[in-house]
Motif scaffolding. Sequence first.
Motif, PDB file in Angstrom:
ATOM      1  N   LEU A  19       7.855   8.668   3.671  1.00  0.00           N
ATOM      2  CA  LEU A  19       6.722   9.568   3.883  1.00  0.00           C
ATOM      3  C   LEU A  19       5.406   8.866   3.579  1.00  0.00           C
ATOM      4  O   LEU A  19       4.399   9.085   4.262  1.00  0.00           O
ATOM      5  CB  LEU A  19       6.883  10.818   3.021  1.00  0.00           C
ATOM      6  N   ALA A  20       5.425   8.011   2.567  1.00  0.00           N
ATOM      7  CA  ALA A  20       4.212   7.235   2.255  1.00  0.00           C
ATOM      8  C   ALA A  20       3.878   6.279   3.391  1.00  0.00           C
ATOM      9  O   ALA A  20       2.704   6.091   3.735  1.00  0.00           O
ATOM     10  CB  ALA A  20       4.401   6.471   0.948  1.00  0.00           C
ATOM     11  N   GLU A  21       4.900   5.670   3.988  1.00  0.00           N
ATOM     12  CA  GLU A  21       4.676   4.785   5.142  1.00  0.00           C
ATOM     13  C   GLU A  21       3.989   5.537   6.269  1.00  0.00           C
ATOM     14  O   GLU A  21       3.077   5.013   6.931  1.00  0.00           O
ATOM     15  CB  GLU A  21       6.015   4.235   5.651  1.00  0.00           C
ATOM     16  N   ILE A  22       4.440   6.765   6.519  1.00  0.00           N
ATOM     17  CA  ILE A  22       3.855   7.568   7.594  1.00  0.00           C
ATOM     18  C   ILE A  22       2.401   7.892   7.287  1.00  0.00           C
ATOM     19  O   ILE A  22       1.528   7.817   8.163  1.00  0.00           O
ATOM     20  CB  ILE A  22       4.681   8.853   7.800  1.00  0.00           C
ATOM     21  N   LEU A  23       2.104   8.235   6.048  1.00  0.00           N
ATOM     22  CA  LEU A  23       0.718   8.524   5.664  1.00  0.00           C
ATOM     23  C   LEU A  23      -0.171   7.307   5.873  1.00  0.00           C
ATOM     24  O   LEU A  23      -1.276   7.416   6.429  1.00  0.00           O
ATOM     25  CB  LEU A  23       0.664   8.974   4.207  1.00  0.00           C
ATOM     26  N   ALA A  72       0.280   4.834   7.889  1.00  0.00           N
ATOM     27  CA  ALA A  72       0.125   4.597   9.331  1.00  0.00           C
ATOM     28  C   ALA A  72      -0.909   5.534   9.945  1.00  0.00           C
ATOM     29  O   ALA A  72      -1.461   5.234  11.013  1.00  0.00           O
ATOM     30  CB  ALA A  72       1.470   4.773  10.030  1.00  0.00           C
ATOM     31  N   ARG A  73      -1.184   6.655   9.272  1.00  0.00           N
ATOM     32  CA  ARG A  73      -2.174   7.615   9.754  1.00  0.00           C
ATOM     33  C   ARG A  73      -3.484   7.501   8.984  1.00  0.00           C
ATOM     34  O   ARG A  73      -4.252   8.462   8.857  1.00  0.00           O
ATOM     35  CB  ARG A  73      -1.596   9.036   9.692  1.00  0.00           C
ATOM     36  N   ASP A  74      -3.714   6.295   8.430  1.00  0.00           N
ATOM     37  CA  ASP A  74      -4.968   5.954   7.752  1.00  0.00           C
ATOM     38  C   ASP A  74      -5.195   6.768   6.485  1.00  0.00           C
ATOM     39  O   ASP A  74      -6.346   7.021   6.093  1.00  0.00           O
ATOM     40  CB  ASP A  74      -6.162   6.117   8.697  1.00  0.00           C
ATOM     41  N   ILE A  75      -4.131   7.177   5.837  1.00  0.00           N
ATOM     42  CA  ILE A  75      -4.216   7.839   4.531  1.00  0.00           C
ATOM     43  C   ILE A  75      -3.631   6.860   3.528  1.00  0.00           C
ATOM     44  O   ILE A  75      -2.412   6.724   3.411  1.00  0.00           O
ATOM     45  CB  ILE A  75      -3.448   9.168   4.529  1.00  0.00           C
ATOM     46  N   ILE A  87       0.836  -1.194   0.000  1.00  0.00           N
ATOM     47  CA  ILE A  87       0.000   0.000   0.000  1.00  0.00           C
ATOM     48  C   ILE A  87       0.873   1.248   0.000  1.00  0.00           C
ATOM     49  O   ILE A  87       0.652   2.183  -0.782  1.00  0.00           O
ATOM     50  CB  ILE A  87      -0.954   0.003   1.211  1.00  0.00           C
ATOM     51  N   SER A  88       1.881   1.281   0.884  1.00  0.00           N
ATOM     52  CA  SER A  88       2.732   2.460   0.963  1.00  0.00           C
ATOM     53  C   SER A  88       3.560   2.647  -0.297  1.00  0.00           C
ATOM     54  O   SER A  88       3.779   3.776  -0.752  1.00  0.00           O
ATOM     55  CB  SER A  88       3.640   2.391   2.205  1.00  0.00           C
ATOM     56  N   LEU A  89       4.037   1.545  -0.896  1.00  0.00           N
ATOM     57  CA  LEU A  89       4.818   1.666  -2.133  1.00  0.00           C
ATOM     58  C   LEU A  89       3.947   2.180  -3.276  1.00  0.00           C
ATOM     59  O   LEU A  89       4.387   3.006  -4.087  1.00  0.00           O
ATOM     60  CB  LEU A  89       5.434   0.314  -2.495  1.00  0.00           C
ATOM     61  N   PHE A 120      -5.935  15.248   2.436  1.00  0.00           N
ATOM     62  CA  PHE A 120      -5.064  15.532   3.565  1.00  0.00           C
ATOM     63  C   PHE A 120      -4.137  16.708   3.258  1.00  0.00           C
ATOM     64  O   PHE A 120      -3.987  17.632   4.058  1.00  0.00           O
ATOM     65  CB  PHE A 120      -4.250  14.281   3.901  1.00  0.00           C
ATOM     66  N   PHE A 121      -3.509  16.685   2.110  1.00  0.00           N
ATOM     67  CA  PHE A 121      -2.536  17.717   1.752  1.00  0.00           C
ATOM     68  C   PHE A 121      -3.193  19.030   1.326  1.00  0.00           C
ATOM     69  O   PHE A 121      -2.551  20.080   1.374  1.00  0.00           O
ATOM     70  CB  PHE A 121      -1.627  17.228   0.623  1.00  0.00           C
ATOM     71  N   ARG A 122      -4.449  18.980   0.925  1.00  0.00           N
ATOM     72  CA  ARG A 122      -5.152  20.184   0.483  1.00  0.00           C
ATOM     73  C   ARG A 122      -6.458  20.338   1.267  1.00  0.00           C
ATOM     74  O   ARG A 122      -7.556  20.158   0.731  1.00  0.00           O
ATOM     75  CB  ARG A 122      -5.459  20.106  -1.024  1.00  0.00           C
ATOM     76  N   PRO A 123      -6.391  20.674   2.546  1.00  0.00           N
ATOM     77  CA  PRO A 123      -7.617  20.828   3.339  1.00  0.00           C
ATOM     78  C   PRO A 123      -8.541  21.881   2.711  1.00  0.00           C
ATOM     79  O   PRO A 123      -8.110  22.990   2.396  1.00  0.00           O
ATOM     80  CB  PRO A 123      -7.088  21.305   4.705  1.00  0.00           C
TER      81      PRO A 123
END
Length: 568
Positions: A29-33, A35-38, A15-17, A47-50
Amino acid sequence: MDKKWVQAKPDELSISLTLARELNIDPALAEILVARDIQTFQQAKDFFRPDLNSLHDPFLMKDMDLAISRIEKAFLSGEKLMIYGDYDVDGTTSVALAFSFFRQFYSQMEYYIPDRHKEGYGISTAGINYAKKNGITLIIALDCGIKANDKVQYASSLDIDFIICDHHLPGDELPDAAAVLDPKRKDCSYPFKELAGCGIGFKLAQAWCIKNNLDAALYLRYLDLVMVSIAADIVPVTGENRILAFHGLIRLNTNPCIGLKALMDSCGKNKDFTLTDVVFTLAPRINAAGRMDHANQAVKMLLCDEEEIARTQSDFINQQNADRKISDQQMTAEALAMIDESAFLISKKTTVVYNERWNKGVIGIVASRLTEKYYRPTIVLTLSNGFLTGSARSVPGYDLYEALLSCADLLEQFGGHKFAAGLTIKPENIHEFAERFENYVTATITQDMLSPEIQIDAAIELSRIDGKFQRVLAQMAPFGPLNPAPVFHSEEVFLVGKPYVVGTKHLKLSIKQQNSAIFESIGFGLAEWESLLQQGRPFSICYTIEENVWKDQKRLQLNIKGIRLLQA
């Protein structure tokens, strides 16, 4: 106290890749996203463009239609209204927002903040009596009131209606008010449950504009106040709060209200504010008004229409904050001495300490400092109006509110949430309470909760940190609860030049890895490492990545959270 380093377990790698490839970003950075359900491109875009257009319909909140109807009735019949709020940052920004917003349409209004020292938290009998004396028939309460059943009933007996706008957990029964706005009430289907109190006030203003077909600019102008409340009240910076905080920061940095602009000037920083800056510069000053004197001073500043008056008011609040710091330092030193001398009540898994002379307005700060030092649930109390009044603070992962609930029969009143709460108790019950509180915490807390941790999001090589990496990382802000600034881990780093101490506690150093650039770094509270780090000896670090702004110059900087020596 040494902190454990806890490396996050990577989620589904595929998923992250995939996300990294779709977004063209570093896999870490994708791994972190993820992990935060993104996990999808669309979720990442949101997320990046609220987007303010993604704010929920306020009428999805239970009783919002009743609240708007009751306010309309009051306006049409010429009733006198009172905006009532708590004395902390969330409460004062809530009052400033609601009063300023409705004042655009109606003049028969005033606001009321209870005196922390005389009336205590929440709806007070004195406040209701004041309303009755002044002919007020509708009170809009913000950031308080969800458990004020008896006070709302008393007001009703005086022909005064309440609209409750709260975000705290309700009790078993709701107050018998004209409307109760609280996403946490069980029968409320509002999609986002974690608004701050000022956020509830914002939704009320949004609903008014929708119902009356008014321009959205009439409520969006208050985004800076909502953002300050989100930062100060430590609510999750996710979902709707992320949208409000993101756009609130833009407003703060471009076109803040006159009162906040004056306060920014008085603390020596007037641009490039982050949510963290708000937490550590603006919020303590606004809070200081209610801690040292009366929170009306903060509301008066936030409502200012004239710059000169706002400057005078902000300078006054700035001085109150300076006085608060002196009181805070003195009380903390006294509390630490009591603990060192074993003159406090319980010393196993909790701390309960009190001094009848302590300033009621500062005990919450002292509780936080003791919790940071000893890392266990902590209660600090003082004498007020014949009762012991206290502030409680927890450690991450432990539900303090449930612990207080187990001792509810010994308390006159209490309220808050799992990480922070307030309580009032009769002096004769304090020893039994401390013992039961200790026993409950001992039975329910885990050893891991009593050990401070550094949660590491990803391990990376320093060479991966470049301009693009930092630009993507910066777009993950604003950072706060449930969206903290990512913490990275790098092994085999080396000193470049000599480290040196800044002030008395902080370490300044330059580091690099093989094949990496040199990174300027700061370690707050890590001064003891100055003599332990040696040229040529490798060490590992965990850190956040930030921009250091100095004299309008921005430089990339590593904010080091922990250091470990490795074998040469």
